[in-house]
Design a protein around this motif. Structure first.
Motif, PDB file in Angstrom:
ATOM      1  N   SER A   1      27.867 -53.028  97.254  1.00 52.03           N
ATOM      2  CA  SER A   1      27.264 -54.305  96.867  1.00 52.03           C
ATOM      3  C   SER A   1      28.341 -55.378  96.944  1.00 52.03           C
ATOM      4  O   SER A   1      29.523 -55.094  96.726  1.00 52.03           O
ATOM      5  N   PRO A   2      27.956 -56.610  97.264  1.00 51.25           N
ATOM      6  CA  PRO A   2      28.958 -57.672  97.399  1.00 51.25           C
ATOM      7  C   PRO A   2      29.677 -57.987  96.096  1.00 51.25           C
ATOM      8  O   PRO A   2      30.806 -58.478  96.094  1.00 51.25           O
ATOM      9  N   TYR A   3      29.026 -57.712  94.993  1.00 52.59           N
ATOM     10  CA  TYR A   3      29.650 -57.977  93.697  1.00 52.59           C
ATOM     11  C   TYR A   3      29.132 -56.967  92.689  1.00 52.59           C
ATOM     12  O   TYR A   3      27.947 -56.645  92.661  1.00 52.59           O
ATOM     13  N   SER A   4      30.022 -56.444  91.877  1.00 51.41           N
ATOM     14  CA  SER A   4      29.625 -55.481  90.850  1.00 51.41           C
ATOM     15  C   SER A   4      30.308 -55.820  89.534  1.00 51.41           C
ATOM     16  O   SER A   4      31.367 -56.450  89.516  1.00 51.41           O
ATOM     17  N   LEU A   5      29.704 -55.372  88.463  1.00 54.38           N
ATOM     18  CA  LEU A   5      30.245 -55.605  87.128  1.00 54.38           C
ATOM     19  C   LEU A   5      31.078 -54.403  86.691  1.00 54.38           C
ATOM     20  O   LEU A   5      30.822 -53.277  87.101  1.00 54.38           O
ATOM     21  N   GLY A   6      32.053 -54.646  85.836  1.00 48.48           N
ATOM     22  CA  GLY A   6      32.941 -53.576  85.390  1.00 48.48           C
ATOM     23  C   GLY A   6      32.495 -52.939  84.090  1.00 48.48           C
ATOM     24  O   GLY A   6      33.283 -52.836  83.139  1.00 48.48           O
ATOM     25  N   LEU A   7      31.228 -52.495  84.041  1.00 44.00           N
ATOM     26  CA  LEU A   7      30.730 -51.885  82.811  1.00 44.00           C
ATOM     27  C   LEU A   7      31.467 -50.589  82.503  1.00 44.00           C
ATOM     28  O   LEU A   7      31.724 -50.278  81.330  1.00 44.00           O
ATOM     29  N   ASP A   8      31.817 -49.817  83.527  1.00 42.93           N
ATOM     30  CA  ASP A   8      32.585 -48.592  83.289  1.00 42.93           C
ATOM     31  C   ASP A   8      33.969 -48.911  82.744  1.00 42.93           C
ATOM     32  O   ASP A   8      34.494 -48.205  81.870  1.00 42.93           O
ATOM     33  N   TRP A   9      34.596 -49.975  83.212  1.00 46.34           N
ATOM     34  CA  TRP A   9      35.900 -50.425  82.732  1.00 46.34           C
ATOM     35  C   TRP A   9      35.804 -50.839  81.270  1.00 46.34           C
ATOM     36  O   TRP A   9      36.667 -50.498  80.448  1.00 46.34           O
ATOM     37  N   PHE A  10      34.721 -51.536  80.906  1.00 48.75           N
ATOM     38  CA  PHE A  10      34.518 -51.948  79.513  1.00 48.75           C
ATOM     39  C   PHE A  10      34.365 -50.728  78.605  1.00 48.75           C
ATOM     40  O   PHE A  10      35.000 -50.640  77.545  1.00 48.75           O
TER      41      PHE A  10
ATOM     42  N   LEU B   1      26.991 -51.763  88.596  1.00 52.08           N
ATOM     43  CA  LEU B   1      27.563 -51.806  87.246  1.00 52.08           C
ATOM     44  C   LEU B   1      28.944 -51.185  87.134  1.00 52.08           C
ATOM     45  O   LEU B   1      29.548 -51.240  86.062  1.00 52.08           O
ATOM     46  N   THR B   2      29.462 -50.590  88.194  1.00 51.72           N
ATOM     47  CA  THR B   2      30.796 -49.996  88.122  1.00 51.72           C
ATOM     48  C   THR B   2      31.706 -50.642  89.158  1.00 51.72           C
ATOM     49  O   THR B   2      31.279 -50.994  90.255  1.00 51.72           O
ATOM     50  N   PHE B   3      32.972 -50.778  88.807  1.00 53.46           N
ATOM     51  CA  PHE B   3      33.960 -51.452  89.637  1.00 53.46           C
ATOM     52  C   PHE B   3      34.571 -50.447  90.608  1.00 53.46           C
ATOM     53  O   PHE B   3      35.132 -49.427  90.196  1.00 53.46           O
ATOM     54  N   ALA B   4      34.437 -50.723  91.908  1.00 47.68           N
ATOM     55  CA  ALA B   4      34.851 -49.765  92.931  1.00 47.68           C
ATOM     56  C   ALA B   4      36.316 -49.348  92.784  1.00 47.68           C
ATOM     57  O   ALA B   4      36.652 -48.163  92.911  1.00 47.68           O
ATOM     58  N   GLU B   5      37.207 -50.303  92.495  1.00 50.52           N
ATOM     59  CA  GLU B   5      38.622 -49.983  92.362  1.00 50.52           C
ATOM     60  C   GLU B   5      38.888 -49.102  91.153  1.00 50.52           C
ATOM     61  O   GLU B   5      39.754 -48.223  91.183  1.00 50.52           O
ATOM     62  N   PHE B   6      38.133 -49.314  90.087  1.00 50.66           N
ATOM     63  CA  PHE B   6      38.344 -48.525  88.881  1.00 50.66           C
ATOM     64  C   PHE B   6      37.780 -47.121  89.024  1.00 50.66           C
ATOM     65  O   PHE B   6      38.266 -46.178  88.396  1.00 50.66           O
ATOM     66  N   ARG B   7      36.748 -46.943  89.869  1.00 54.51           N
ATOM     67  CA  ARG B   7      36.178 -45.607  90.071  1.00 54.51           C
ATOM     68  C   ARG B   7      37.200 -44.640  90.653  1.00 54.51           C
ATOM     69  O   ARG B   7      37.060 -43.412  90.525  1.00 54.51           O
ATOM     70  N   LYS B   8      38.238 -45.155  91.297  1.00 56.98           N
ATOM     71  CA  LYS B   8      39.272 -44.301  91.862  1.00 56.98           C
ATOM     72  C   LYS B   8      40.151 -43.677  90.772  1.00 56.98           C
ATOM     73  O   LYS B   8      40.843 -42.693  91.028  1.00 56.98           O
TER      74      LYS B   8
ATOM     75  N   VAL C   1      24.956 -44.292  80.846  1.00 55.61           N
ATOM     76  CA  VAL C   1      23.818 -43.829  81.637  1.00 55.61           C
ATOM     77  C   VAL C   1      23.366 -44.909  82.621  1.00 55.61           C
ATOM     78  O   VAL C   1      23.028 -44.622  83.776  1.00 55.61           O
ATOM     79  N   LEU C   2      23.382 -46.159  82.195  1.00 58.12           N
ATOM     80  CA  LEU C   2      23.039 -47.253  83.102  1.00 58.12           C
ATOM     81  C   LEU C   2      24.018 -47.317  84.269  1.00 58.12           C
ATOM     82  O   LEU C   2      23.637 -47.656  85.391  1.00 58.12           O
ATOM     83  N   CYS C   3      25.298 -46.979  83.992  1.00 61.51           N
ATOM     84  CA  CYS C   3      26.287 -46.927  85.071  1.00 61.51           C
ATOM     85  C   CYS C   3      25.937 -45.841  86.084  1.00 61.51           C
ATOM     86  O   CYS C   3      26.134 -46.019  87.292  1.00 61.51           O
ATOM     87  N   PHE C   4      25.411 -44.699  85.615  1.00 64.13           N
ATOM     88  CA  PHE C   4      25.005 -43.628  86.519  1.00 64.13           C
ATOM     89  C   PHE C   4      23.765 -44.025  87.326  1.00 64.13           C
ATOM     90  O   PHE C   4      23.609 -43.629  88.485  1.00 64.13           O
ATOM     91  N   ILE C   5      22.879 -44.816  86.719  1.00 61.58           N
ATOM     92  CA  ILE C   5      21.650 -45.222  87.409  1.00 61.58           C
ATOM     93  C   ILE C   5      21.930 -46.306  88.449  1.00 61.58           C
ATOM     94  O   ILE C   5      21.373 -46.297  89.550  1.00 61.58           O
ATOM     95  N   PHE C   6      22.811 -47.256  88.117  1.00 61.92           N
ATOM     96  CA  PHE C   6      23.118 -48.367  89.011  1.00 61.92           C
ATOM     97  C   PHE C   6      24.635 -48.441  89.271  1.00 61.92           C
ATOM     98  O   PHE C   6      25.288 -49.438  88.937  1.00 61.92           O
ATOM     99  N   PRO C   7      25.218 -47.406  89.856  1.00 61.94           N
ATOM    100  CA  PRO C   7      26.679 -47.377  90.003  1.00 61.94           C
ATOM    101  C   PRO C   7      27.229 -48.479  90.896  1.00 61.94           C
ATOM    102  O   PRO C   7      28.316 -49.009  90.645  1.00 61.94           O
ATOM    103  N   GLU C   8      26.476 -48.843  91.949  1.00 63.43           N
ATOM    104  CA  GLU C   8      26.997 -49.858  92.867  1.00 63.43           C
ATOM    105  C   GLU C   8      26.996 -51.249  92.257  1.00 63.43           C
ATOM    106  O   GLU C   8      27.751 -52.124  92.691  1.00 63.43           O
TER     107      GLU C   8
END
Length: 380
Positions: free
Chosen positions: A116-125, A48-55, A39-46
């Motif tokens: 965002s210039p930097y994001s965390l891979g919480l979705d990947w985790f 907490l989620t990794f752009a390359e992995f979202r593909k 849910v935190l990933c949905f609230i802060f996707p830019e």
């Protein structure tokens, strides 16, 4: 079903038994906490989620997975509370999933994901942990090399922390690798070589990438064991005295950066296609978990082609005859090439870890350990 019944018969009261509510409690707590993170990933996707992995996955897939997680957490949490005297696991799962629903659950909407210039891979985790646990925990219980090893064995929290950090920092690692590649590109890139590599069929590129990467990893891995200051970092990985699907995550962050850079940069400079690189990255993810898993596989002739659990377990063995053996990560052919191959027939190690004084427990203490002025633990 016969294997499942045999497992419970063998372990008796010490095992998770169907009907006592412990299994449902642990699953409820895990899915509840992961649902809250989702849910935190949905609230802060830019962020907490990794752009390359979202593909790799769709928004609908993520929402469906979240809905299943919430339902499982509530349902199994209720079952735990009804069946087990220790109800804190079920309560943890229900509170976590309840908070996830309070924050919006699957109804959180967004028009677009900002940059965002930097994001965390919480979705990947989340997805990596979920898939690894679903696949390997049942395998380790049904085909265990060490049937007595528990799912929540000693120091599992430490290894879970390593798993979390390495996946969360995926973009930082990629930035470091890309920067290193860009720095070397000016004098190390050959258009002729890159053109030749890219002209090859994707399966051929993949096989070449695996062999080239393993050559690099072999020598880097060998240096980790013979250069004292490098061993202090690598000793963290060898400090685990139990081998299972989570143990391979215990790697010092400095080693992660050095190894990923030393392996991926040459592949990028040689010009391997995106498809071949993606296939190689998938192989890394699978083999890194499988090689450490508590799974008894009779590989037959594959033992000499692919690094399987028994082969890599001997590299981790606390056994004098296996010091400086089995460095390869993907294929034992590399060890055969350089004279460090050693695999006894049908035998498994009995002890794991480093010789000498054990490393401190806990991720933070282990991350600081290589920086202290003291004699390192002796290579295993």
């Amino acid at each position: 079903m016969q294997r499942i019944k045999a497992y419970f018969d063998r372990h008796g009261s010490e095992a998770f038994r169907i009907g006592e509510g412990r299994i449902s409690g642990y699953i409820s707590a895990a899915t509840g906490l992961l649902s809250l993170l989702a849910v935190l990933c949905f609230i802060f996707p830019e962020w907490l989620t990794f752009a390359e992995f979202r593909k790799v996955y769709s928004e609908q897939f993520a929402r469906t997975a979240l809905l299943i997680g919430l339902a499982a957490s509530f349902g199994l949490g209720t079952l735990n509370i009804l069946l087990n005297n220790r109800k804190r696991l079920g309560i943890t799962g229900m509170v976590s999933s309840g908070l996830a629903l309070f924050l919006g659950g699957t109804n959180i909407q967004f028009d677009s994901i900002g940059h965002s210039p930097y994001s965390l891979g919480l979705d990947w985790f989340i997805l990596a942990l979920l898939v690894s646990a679903i696949v390997f925990i049942p395998l380790e219980k049904l085909y265990a090399k060490d049937p007595e090893l528990k799912i929540l064995r000693p120091h599992w929290r430490t290894d879970l922390c390593y798993f979390f950090v390495s996946h969360m920092a995926v973009q930082f690692i990629l930035i470091f690798v890309t920067a290193s590649s860009s720095f070397l590109a000016g004098w190390a890139v050959s258009d002729t070589v890159q053109g030749f590599v890219r002209s090859l069929p994707i399966p051929v590129q993949f096989v070449m990438a695996v062999f080239v990467a393993d050559l690099g990893q072999y020598w880097l891995h060998r240096l980790y064991h013979v250069v004292p200051w490098m061993w202090k970092f690598h000793a963290v990985h060898h400090s685990s005295t139990s081998m299972d699907w989570l143990a391979g995550s215990r790697v010092h962050f400095a080693e992660v950066l050095l190894t990923r850079t030393g392996v991926l940069v040459p592949l990028m400079l040689l010009g391997f296609s995106t498809e071949a690189m993606n296939a190689y990255v998938i192989l890394i993810g699978i083999q890194a978990v499988l090689a450490h898993a508590n799974v008894k596989i009779d590989g037959g002739w594959l033992n000499y082609i692919l690094v399987l659990p028994r082969y890599h377990h001997w590299h981790h063995a606390r056994h004098i005859d296996y010091i400086y053996k089995n460095y390869a990560i993907h294929t034992p052919l590399v060890d055969m090439l350089f004279g460090t191959f050693k695999l006894p027939p049908n035998e498994w190690p009995k002890r794991y870890g480093v010789f000498g004084k054990d490393l401190p427990n806990g991720m933070l203490k282990q991350l600081v350990y290589p920086l202290k002025r003291k004699e390192p633990a002796q290579p295993n």
